[in-house]
Design an enzyme around this catalytic site. Structure first.
Site, short mmCIF file in Angstrom:
data_model
loop_
_atom_site.label_atom_id
_atom_site.label_comp_id
_atom_site.label_asym_id
_atom_site.label_seq_id
_atom_site.Cartn_x
_atom_site.Cartn_y
_atom_site.Cartn_z
N ASP A 225 13.47 9.99 -23.19
CA ASP A 225 13.07 8.57 -22.46
C ASP A 225 11.59 7.92 -23.25
O ASP A 225 11.09 8.78 -23.89
CB ASP A 225 13.36 8.46 -20.86
CG ASP A 225 14.10 6.53 -21.25
OD1 ASP A 225 12.74 6.22 -21.57
OD2 ASP A 225 14.88 6.12 -20.55
N HIS A 248 11.60 8.44 -26.00
CA HIS A 248 11.25 6.68 -26.90
C HIS A 248 10.40 6.50 -27.16
O HIS A 248 9.77 5.71 -27.22
CB HIS A 248 12.05 5.71 -25.56
CG HIS A 248 13.37 6.26 -25.49
ND1 HIS A 248 14.07 5.44 -24.66
CD2 HIS A 248 13.87 7.10 -25.85
CE1 HIS A 248 15.48 5.81 -24.14
NE2 HIS A 248 15.44 7.31 -25.49
#
Ligand SMILES: *[C@@H]1O[C@H](CO)[C@@H](O)[C@H](O)[C@H]1NC(C)=O
Ligand SMILES: *[C@@H]1O[C@H](CO)[C@@H](O)[C@H](O)[C@H]1NC(C)=O
Ligand SMILES: *[C@@H]1O[C@H](CO)[C@@H](O)[C@H](O)[C@H]1NC(C)=O
Ligand SMILES: *[C@@H]1O[C@H](CO)[C@@H](O)[C@H](O)[C@H]1NC(C)=O
Ligand SMILES: *[C@@H]1O[C@H](CO)[C@@H](O)[C@H](O)[C@H]1NC(C)=O
Ligand SMILES: *[C@@H]1O[C@H](CO)[C@@H](O)[C@H](O)[C@H]1NC(C)=O
Ligand SMILES: *[C@@H]1O[C@H](CO)[C@@H](O)[C@H](O)[C@H]1NC(C)=O
Ligand SMILES: *[C@@H]1O[C@H](CO)[C@@H](O)[C@H](O)[C@H]1NC(C)=O
Ligand SMILES: *[C@@H]1O[C@H](CO)[C@@H](O)[C@H](O)[C@H]1NC(C)=O
Length: 405
Positions: A225, A248
C-alpha cells in the site's frame, strides 16, 4: 560506584527470575539502569506483561531484549510508564497470529502520551514481527475483519526509533498522530510480502497524521500500500533517503473524505526516494466535494530527487478519490493546492500506462498551485506524456488533456 552497581544488579536479578511474569522490583533505581525481562518458555507464554513491568521498573532506563531471543507478544503492548526509557531490541518481538485476539484492536504496540522514548537495536539484529499472514488471509476472505496497526504513536513527543527491522504488519506498520511531535525514524526496514495468494493489503509503511516534526531518514520498504502517507493534520514531516518496492508510492492523503472535513497537510518535504515496481512514485489523493465529502488544503509540500524503476506513474493528482465520475462531475473537489513542488524525477515508468508518465487531475472547483521541473522520467516506449485536467499554465511540463481519477 559499588552501591550503584549493586542496585543495577538487583534489578537485573529480580527480572531474571525464572517465572513467566516477574513482579516489578520493589526498589526504584533513580539513575539509568538496565532491565532484562525474561523471555517466555514458548509461544503460549505471553511476554507482554514482563516487558511492560520492566518498563515500569526502569521508566528512564534501558530495557534489553537480548540477541537471539524471541519474546512473544500475545496481548496488546503499551509503553505506559516510559519516561525517557530505551527499549533496546537486539532479539525479536513477535506478535501472535491469533486473529480472534487481535481482531478490532487498534494496535499491537502503542505509545500514547509518552514524552521521551528510544526504540533501537545496537547490533542491527532487532526485529519487530507483526506475524500478519493469518490476518491477511482472513481479511481476504472477510473484508469486515479489523486488523491492528503494528506500531502506533499517539500524542507523544521526543521519540526515536532506529536500526530496526519491522516485518509482516497485519495492517499499517507505523502511525503517528494525536498531536505527536519530534518523532524520528532512522535506518528502518519494513517488509510485508504474503506467502499465500492473498496480498498483504493495507500495509502502509507510515501514516503520518496530526503531528509536527516527524522525520524518516533511511528506510527500505517492501509492502502493498502507501510507502508513506502524509495524512490530515501532518505538518513539518521530512522523509529523506527512502526506497520503496511494490508500494502505492509516497502520497499526501487521502484528504477531505469526511462530510464537513477540512483536512490540511503543510510544510512537508520528501527528498531522495527510489521507487521500484510501485503504482506511482508520488501523488495527492483528494476526495471530491460535498455533500458526501469535505475539502482539503495542501500547502508547501516538496517532492524531489526521485529515481523510478518500473513504476506506473511518476506523479498523480487524484481529485475524484473514492468516488465515481458522475459524482465528481456534479460535486467537484474544492481543495486548495498551493506551493506543491515536484522536482528532479528520473528513471523509467512501467508499461502499465505507457507512454503516459503522469496523471494530473487537479480540483475543478479549487486551486492547483503545482509545478513540475527537471522531470526526465521516460516510458518504456515513445516519449513521455503528461495527462492534465485543471492544471495551471505555469505547470512546467507540456500537457495533454485527459487526466481523470
Ligand atoms: C486467541 O484469543 C482468544 C481471544 O482472546 C482466546 O480466547 C484464545 O484462547 C486464543 N487462542 C490461543 C491459541 O491462544
Ligand atoms: C542500520 O541498521 C542495520 C540493522 O537494521 C544495522 O546493521 C546497521 O549497522 C545500521 N546502520 C547504521 C548507520 O546505524
Ligand atoms: C467477518 O468479520 C466480522 C468482524 O470480525 C465478523 O463480525 C463477521 O461475523 C465475519 N463474517 C464471516 C462470514 O465470518
Ligand atoms: C490519541 O490521543 C488522543 C488525544 O489525547 C485521544 O483522544 C485518543 O483516544 C488517543 N488514541 C489512542 C488510540 O490512544
Ligand atoms: C522538538 O525539537 C525541536 C528542535 O528540533 C525543539 O526546538 C523543540 O523544543 C522540540 N519539542 C519538544 C516538545 O521537545
Ligand atoms: C540510506 O538509507 C539506507 C537504509 O537505511 C542506508 O543503508 C544508507 O546508508 C543511507 N544512505 C545515506 C546517504 O544516508
Ligand atoms: C516549507 O516546508 C519546509 C519543509 O518542512 C520548511 O522547512 C519551510 O520552513 C516551509 N516554508 C514555509 C514558508 O513555511
Ligand atoms: C537529482 O536526484 C538525484 C537522485 O536522488 C541526485 O543524485 C541528484 O543529485 C539530484 N540533482 C539535483 C540537481 O539535486
Ligand atoms: C456514484 O456515486 C454516488 C454517490 O456515492 C451514488 O449515489 C451513485 O449511484 C453512483 N453512480 C454510479 C453510476 O455508480
Amino acid at each position: 560506584m559499588i552501591l550503584a552497581a549493586a542496585l543495577i544488579f538487583a534489578v537485573v536479578a529480580v527480572n531474571s527470575a525464572t517465572v513467566a511474569t516477574p513482579q516489578p522490583p520493589t526498589r526504584v533505581v533513580k539513575r539509568a539502569s538496565t532491565c532484562t525481562p525474561v523471555a517466555g518458555q514458548g509461544s503460549s507464554i505471553d511476554d507482554t506483561p514482563a516487558i511492560q513491568s520492566a518498563i515500569a521498573s526502569c521508566p528512564s532506563g534501558t530495557i534489553v531484549i537480548p540477541k537471539s531471543t524471541i519474546y512473544h507478544i500475545n496481548t496488546a503492548f503499551s509503553f505506559t510508564g516510559c519516561s525517557g526509557c530505551t527499549l533496546q531490541i537486539d532479539g525479536t518481538l513477535q506478535a501472535s497470529s491469533n486473529t480472534t485476539y487481535w481482531g478490532g484492536r487498534r494496535s499491537i504496540f502503542l505509545m500514547d502520551g509518552i514524552t521521551g522514548a528510544t526504540v533501537y537495536s545496537t547490533t542491527g539484529t532487532g526485529v519487530i514481527d507483526g506475524n500478519g499472514q493469518a490476518a491477511w488471509d482472513l481479511f481476504a476472505a472477510n473484508s469486515s475483519y479489523k486488523r491492528p496497526t503494528l506500531f502506533y504513536i499517539n500524542n507523544s513527543r521526543n521519540v526515536k526509533v532506529s536500526n530496526l527491522h519491522f516485518k509482516s504488519a497485519p495492517n499499517v506498520f507505523h502511525s503517528v498522530t494525536g498531536g505527536s511531535s519530534n518523532v524520528s525514524y532512522s535506518n528502518i526496514t519494513l517488509y510485508a510480502v504474503s506467502a499465500s495468494a492473498n496480498v498483504a493489503h493495507n500495509t502502509d509503511g507510515w501514516d503520518i497524521g496530526q503531528s509536527t516534526h516527524v522525520t524518516i531518514d533511511g528506510a527500505v520498504v517492501t509492502n502493498d500500500d502507501d510507502c508513506v502517507a502524509l495524512k490530515a493534520g501532518c505538518s513539518y514531516a521530512t522523509v529523506t533517503n527512502i526506497s520503496c518496492t511494490g508500494s502505492h508510492g509516497i502520497s499526501v492523503g487521502s484528504l477531505g473524505g469526511g462530510v464537513g472535513s477540512k483536512d490540511t497537510v503543510e510544510h512537508c518535504l520528501v527528498r531522495g526516494a527510489t521507487m521500484i515496481n510501485s503504482a506511482k512514485a508520488a501523488g495527492l489523493k483528494l476526495y471530491p466535494g460535498p455533500p458526501e465529502h469535505g475539502t482539503a488544503v495542501v500547502s508547501n509540500v516538496t517532492f524531489e530527487n526521485f529515481v523510478l524503476q518500473n513504476t506506473d506513474y511518476a506523479f498523480q493528482v487524484q481529485s475524484c478519490y473514492g468516488e465515481n465520475t458522475s459524482y465528481c462531475e456534479a460535486n467537484p473537489s474544492t481543495a486548495q493546492i498551493a506551493d506543491v513542488i515536484v522536482r528532479n524525477f528520473s528513471g523509467t515508468t512501467s508499461t502499465h500506462y505507457s507512454p503516459n508518465v503522469a496523471n494530473l487531475d487537479c480540483p475543478a472547483a479549487g486551486t492547483c498551485g503545482l509545478t513540475l521541473s527537471d522531470i526526465t522520467v521516460t516510458p518504456p516506449k515513445g516519449s513521455a506524456v503528461f495527462q492534465c485536467a485543471n492544471t495551471p499554465s505555469n505547470l512546467g511540463v507540456p500537457c495533454t488533456d485527459g487526466a481523470s481519477g
